[in-house]
Design a protein around this motif. Structure first.
Motif, PDB file in Angstrom:
ATOM      1  N   VAL B 220       0.850  -1.195   0.000  1.00  0.00           N
ATOM      2  CA  VAL B 220       0.000   0.000   0.000  1.00  0.00           C
ATOM      3  C   VAL B 220       0.879   1.235   0.000  1.00  0.00           C
ATOM      4  O   VAL B 220       0.613   2.217  -0.693  1.00  0.00           O
ATOM      5  N   ARG B 221       1.956   1.189   0.786  1.00  0.00           N
ATOM      6  CA  ARG B 221       2.868   2.341   0.795  1.00  0.00           C
ATOM      7  C   ARG B 221       3.495   2.542  -0.570  1.00  0.00           C
ATOM      8  O   ARG B 221       3.703   3.671  -1.018  1.00  0.00           O
ATOM      9  N   ARG B 222       3.822   1.450  -1.252  1.00  0.00           N
ATOM     10  CA  ARG B 222       4.421   1.574  -2.593  1.00  0.00           C
ATOM     11  C   ARG B 222       3.404   2.115  -3.584  1.00  0.00           C
ATOM     12  O   ARG B 222       3.730   2.801  -4.530  1.00  0.00           O
ATOM     13  N   LEU B 223       2.146   1.772  -3.370  1.00  0.00           N
ATOM     14  CA  LEU B 223       1.083   2.185  -4.293  1.00  0.00           C
ATOM     15  C   LEU B 223       0.877   3.692  -4.229  1.00  0.00           C
ATOM     16  O   LEU B 223       0.735   4.359  -5.257  1.00  0.00           O
ATOM     17  N   GLY B 224       0.854   4.239  -3.040  1.00  0.00           N
ATOM     18  CA  GLY B 224       0.611   5.672  -2.915  1.00  0.00           C
ATOM     19  C   GLY B 224       0.456   6.065  -1.460  1.00  0.00           C
ATOM     20  O   GLY B 224       1.001   5.431  -0.573  1.00  0.00           O
ATOM     21  N   ARG B 225      -0.338   7.097  -1.252  1.00  0.00           N
ATOM     22  CA  ARG B 225      -0.518   7.662   0.087  1.00  0.00           C
ATOM     23  C   ARG B 225      -1.964   7.514   0.508  1.00  0.00           C
ATOM     24  O   ARG B 225      -2.867   7.885  -0.235  1.00  0.00           O
ATOM     25  N   VAL B 226      -2.172   6.966   1.687  1.00  0.00           N
ATOM     26  CA  VAL B 226      -3.536   6.836   2.194  1.00  0.00           C
ATOM     27  C   VAL B 226      -4.045   8.225   2.579  1.00  0.00           C
ATOM     28  O   VAL B 226      -3.460   8.904   3.409  1.00  0.00           O
ATOM     29  N   VAL B 227      -5.130   8.649   1.940  1.00  0.00           N
ATOM     30  CA  VAL B 227      -5.652   9.997   2.183  1.00  0.00           C
ATOM     31  C   VAL B 227      -6.989   9.971   2.908  1.00  0.00           C
ATOM     32  O   VAL B 227      -7.565  11.019   3.200  1.00  0.00           O
ATOM     33  N   GLY B 228      -7.472   8.796   3.200  1.00  0.00           N
ATOM     34  CA  GLY B 228      -8.742   8.721   3.918  1.00  0.00           C
ATOM     35  C   GLY B 228      -9.127   7.274   4.150  1.00  0.00           C
ATOM     36  O   GLY B 228      -8.615   6.362   3.495  1.00  0.00           O
ATOM     37  N   ARG B 229     -10.014   7.094   5.134  1.00  0.00           N
ATOM     38  CA  ARG B 229     -10.499   5.744   5.419  1.00  0.00           C
ATOM     39  C   ARG B 229     -11.991   5.817   5.708  1.00  0.00           C
ATOM     40  O   ARG B 229     -12.469   6.709   6.373  1.00  0.00           O
ATOM     41  N   SER B 230     -12.717   4.841   5.170  1.00  0.00           N
ATOM     42  CA  SER B 230     -14.117   4.636   5.533  1.00  0.00           C
ATOM     43  C   SER B 230     -14.200   3.139   5.765  1.00  0.00           C
ATOM     44  O   SER B 230     -13.470   2.601   6.583  1.00  0.00           O
ATOM     45  N   ASP B 231     -15.054   2.469   5.007  1.00  0.00           N
ATOM     46  CA  ASP B 231     -14.971   1.009   5.038  1.00  0.00           C
ATOM     47  C   ASP B 231     -13.857   0.547   4.106  1.00  0.00           C
ATOM     48  O   ASP B 231     -13.602  -0.640   3.957  1.00  0.00           O
ATOM     49  N   LYS B 232     -13.235   1.514   3.465  1.00  0.00           N
ATOM     50  CA  LYS B 232     -12.110   1.228   2.582  1.00  0.00           C
ATOM     51  C   LYS B 232     -10.974   2.194   2.905  1.00  0.00           C
ATOM     52  O   LYS B 232     -11.169   3.195   3.578  1.00  0.00           O
ATOM     53  N   ALA B 233      -9.804   1.834   2.407  1.00  0.00           N
ATOM     54  CA  ALA B 233      -8.683   2.766   2.474  1.00  0.00           C
ATOM     55  C   ALA B 233      -8.610   3.481   1.139  1.00  0.00           C
ATOM     56  O   ALA B 233      -8.637   2.849   0.087  1.00  0.00           O
ATOM     57  N   HIS B 234      -8.562   4.788   1.155  1.00  0.00           N
ATOM     58  CA  HIS B 234      -8.530   5.585  -0.075  1.00  0.00           C
ATOM     59  C   HIS B 234      -7.101   6.028  -0.294  1.00  0.00           C
ATOM     60  O   HIS B 234      -6.550   6.803   0.483  1.00  0.00           O
ATOM     61  N   VAL B 235      -6.511   5.487  -1.340  1.00  0.00           N
ATOM     62  CA  VAL B 235      -5.083   5.666  -1.583  1.00  0.00           C
ATOM     63  C   VAL B 235      -4.884   6.548  -2.798  1.00  0.00           C
ATOM     64  O   VAL B 235      -5.398   6.256  -3.881  1.00  0.00           O
ATOM     65  N   ALA B 236      -4.148   7.632  -2.627  1.00  0.00           N
ATOM     66  CA  ALA B 236      -3.833   8.523  -3.753  1.00  0.00           C
ATOM     67  C   ALA B 236      -2.666   7.919  -4.524  1.00  0.00           C
ATOM     68  O   ALA B 236      -1.618   7.639  -3.958  1.00  0.00           O
ATOM     69  N   VAL B 237      -2.870   7.699  -5.815  1.00  0.00           N
ATOM     70  CA  VAL B 237      -1.829   7.090  -6.644  1.00  0.00           C
ATOM     71  C   VAL B 237      -1.444   8.048  -7.757  1.00  0.00           C
ATOM     72  O   VAL B 237      -2.218   8.935  -8.128  1.00  0.00           O
ATOM     73  N   ALA B 238      -0.254   7.837  -8.284  1.00  0.00           N
ATOM     74  CA  ALA B 238       0.179   8.618  -9.441  1.00  0.00           C
ATOM     75  C   ALA B 238      -0.688   8.237 -10.631  1.00  0.00           C
ATOM     76  O   ALA B 238      -0.992   7.068 -10.849  1.00  0.00           O
ATOM     77  N   LEU B 239      -1.112   9.232 -11.377  1.00  0.00           N
ATOM     78  CA  LEU B 239      -2.098   9.030 -12.436  1.00  0.00           C
ATOM     79  C   LEU B 239      -1.456   9.154 -13.810  1.00  0.00           C
ATOM     80  O   LEU B 239      -0.598  10.018 -14.028  1.00  0.00           O
ATOM     81  N   GLU B 240      -1.851   8.305 -14.724  1.00  0.00           N
ATOM     82  CA  GLU B 240      -1.481   8.474 -16.136  1.00  0.00           C
ATOM     83  C   GLU B 240      -2.240   9.697 -16.640  1.00  0.00           C
ATOM     84  O   GLU B 240      -3.465   9.691 -16.676  1.00  0.00           O
ATOM     85  N   ARG B 241      -1.589  10.714 -17.047  1.00  0.00           N
ATOM     86  CA  ARG B 241      -2.255  11.978 -17.395  1.00  0.00           C
ATOM     87  C   ARG B 241      -2.681  12.042 -18.853  1.00  0.00           C
ATOM     88  O   ARG B 241      -3.491  12.872 -19.228  1.00  0.00           O
ATOM     89  N   ARG B 242      -2.105  11.168 -19.673  1.00  0.00           N
ATOM     90  CA  ARG B 242      -2.430  11.223 -21.098  1.00  0.00           C
ATOM     91  C   ARG B 242      -3.680  10.411 -21.391  1.00  0.00           C
ATOM     92  O   ARG B 242      -3.903   9.357 -20.788  1.00  0.00           O
ATOM     93  N   ALA B 243      -4.475  10.886 -22.346  1.00  0.00           N
ATOM     94  CA  ALA B 243      -5.502  10.019 -22.912  1.00  0.00           C
ATOM     95  C   ALA B 243      -4.780   9.047 -23.842  1.00  0.00           C
ATOM     96  O   ALA B 243      -3.831   9.432 -24.534  1.00  0.00           O
ATOM     97  N   LEU B 244      -5.220   7.795 -23.823  1.00  0.00           N
ATOM     98  CA  LEU B 244      -4.509   6.777 -24.608  1.00  0.00           C
ATOM     99  C   LEU B 244      -5.511   5.888 -25.348  1.00  0.00           C
ATOM    100  O   LEU B 244      -6.636   5.703 -24.891  1.00  0.00           O
ATOM    101  N   PRO B 245      -5.097   5.325 -26.474  1.00  0.00           N
ATOM    102  CA  PRO B 245      -5.998   4.399 -27.163  1.00  0.00           C
ATOM    103  C   PRO B 245      -6.231   3.146 -26.327  1.00  0.00           C
ATOM    104  O   PRO B 245      -5.292   2.598 -25.748  1.00  0.00           O
ATOM    105  N   LEU B 246      -7.493   2.747 -26.264  1.00  0.00           N
ATOM    106  CA  LEU B 246      -7.856   1.546 -25.507  1.00  0.00           C
ATOM    107  C   LEU B 246      -7.680   0.348 -26.430  1.00  0.00           C
ATOM    108  O   LEU B 246      -8.367   0.229 -27.443  1.00  0.00           O
TER     109      LEU B 246
END
Lengths: 101, 336
Positions: B220-246
């Motif tokens: 989880v630490r490698r994935l990103g930063r935990v920014v909140g918790r409810s019944d789940k852990a909400h982890v902020a991750v680095a995002l692919e910023r480009r639109a890409l062909p699917l």
């Protein structure tokens, strides 16, 4: 051909505004926006619908398709009459100038 | 439901200037930061943004005074209503989720009125980003499918399945293995020059308790930063910023009657699988249905379709490894 079949062949038809269709890789999907129902057509059926949509009469579509599929026009006409009857029943096309038999 | 705890380091609720960010193919202008969205410069000319305005409940009710049609109503086990969506041809879509606020999205998706609740930021942000913004994107012409997505190099890959099947965990494991994260639950698509392009959503991965155990704390630490918790852990991750062909869509089937996990190519492509993957099933306007048909038809030609079938006991790491290998062989990009 029977008189009702000839009547269909000479009728003008159109795909109504509430019916949309798109070719997928291996079939054509037709959607009636009013009913929300989806229908699938095999590649031949999809092409038939496309040509019907572009033609003034069913007979005109038959001429084009006979040439495209390389089959006798009479054979295509029979197939188209049956196809149109099915589409009419599903409310996917509207036929004008079709007198009740 | 457990009390929502928000990491104070997640940032202030209100920023001094209008915030511009992008997600689901749409630029958003808001008086507050939108968690997990990619911030952009204000002068970026990508078309008109969708504007978010904070209003009172009274103002929102006045703006949607005419009676609408209830299209969605979900209840708790107790019978209490927990979520509603109403629509009207003039005022658009009114969404309410228990303790997450009221939102009014204009029919063209260009404005969203937000009557925010007096609860922690995290809860309403989560609903706003996960449900309201994708609706605005759909109303602006993007097709939204229910899936997670990652990118391998310059190509996007999507995973489609009903909720609870492990799309998020699979995407998280693929990110740990070197893929880039595109979205967690709602994937925005558009046609560009005969190809279907995928847009990133929010850079938040919602990991439930069992998923977090599978991922383990170090992961989880490698994935990103935990920014909140409810019944789940909400982890902020680095995002692919480009639109890409699917280029590939995997339909995930957990609990399948197979001895070992496997990938089965779907050929010919089944339109039903694509059409059934809609995220906003309550959005059934003629325009949306036509756009959905158009995008799914294009996808059938431009993206490979596969069933990813696995016994219920298959771990997400094993699935991710299988997907990585399959992608490297079929899509052509080397798996990390």
């Amino acid at each position: 051909m029977t008189n009702p079949d000839n009547a269909i062949l000479d009728a003008r038809l159109r795909v109504p505004q509430q019916v949309v269709y798109r070719p997928f890789a291996a079939e054509t999907v037709v959607l009636n926006l009013e009913t929300g129902q989806y229908h699938g057509l095999n590649p031949s059926g999809g092409r038939m619908l496309e040509v019907l949509d572009q033609s003034s009469t069913v007979r005109e579509a038959a001429v084009r398709l006979a040439d495209e599929f390389g089959v006798a026009q009479e054979e295509i006409e029979r197939d188209l009459v049956e196809f149109c009857a099915d589409l009419i029943e599903r409310r996917l096309i509207e036929v004008r100038g079709l007198e009740s038999a | 439901m457990s009390r929502l705890e928000v990491d104070a380091a997640a940032g202030p609720l209100e920023a001094p200037d209008e915030c511009r960010s992008v997600a689901f193919g749409v630029q958003f202008a808001s008086p507050f930061e939108l968690h997990g969205l990619t911030p952009i410069e204000n002068d970026r000319a990508d078309g008109a943004p969708t504007r978010l305005r904070v209003v009172s409940q009274e103002e929102l009710r006045a703006a949607s005074a005419d009676e609408g049609e209830r299209t969605v109503e979900r209840r708790l086990a107790s019978g209490r209503v927990a979520l509603t969506i109403d629509r009207h041809k003039d005022w658009g879509y009114r969404l309410w989720w228990m303790r997450a606020g009221h939102y009014l999205v204009q029919p063209d998706g260009l404005e969203v009125l937000c009557a925010l609740p007096r609860v922690g930021v995290g809860r309403w942000q989560r609903y706003l980003v996960a449900q309201v913004l994708p609706l605005a994107s759909a109303l602006r012409g993007f097709e939204i499918i229910h899936g997670s997505a990652v990118s391998f190099g310059d190509q996007a890959v999507a995973f489609v399945a009903p909720s609870g099947m492990g799309k998020t965990t699979l995407a998280a494991h693929l990110v740990l293995a070197g893929a880039s994260f595109l979205t967690d639950d709602a994937l925005a698509l558009e046609i560009r020059a005969d190809e279907v392009w995928a847009h990133s959503g929010a850079g938040i991965v919602n990991v439930d308790a069992s998923d977090e155990r599978l991922l383990a704390q170090e992961s989880v630490r490698r994935l990103g930063r935990v920014v909140g918790r409810s019944d789940k852990a909400h982890v902020a991750v680095a995002l692919e910023r480009r639109a890409l062909p699917l280029k590939a869509v995997y339909f995930l089937e957990r609990g399948a009657n197979v001895p070992t996990p496997r990938v089965e190519t779907v050929w010919p492509p089944d339109p039903r699988l694509l059409l059934a993957s809609a995220f906003l099933s309550h959005l059934d306007s003629a325009e949306r249905l036509q756009n959905q048909l158009r995008v799914c038809a294009a996808l059938s030609f431009t993206a490979a379709m596969h069933r990813l079938r696995a016994p219920a006991t298959t771990g997400a790491d094993e699935l991710a490894e299988l997907v990585s290998r399959h992608v490297s062989l079929s899509v052509g990009e080397p798996a990390a």
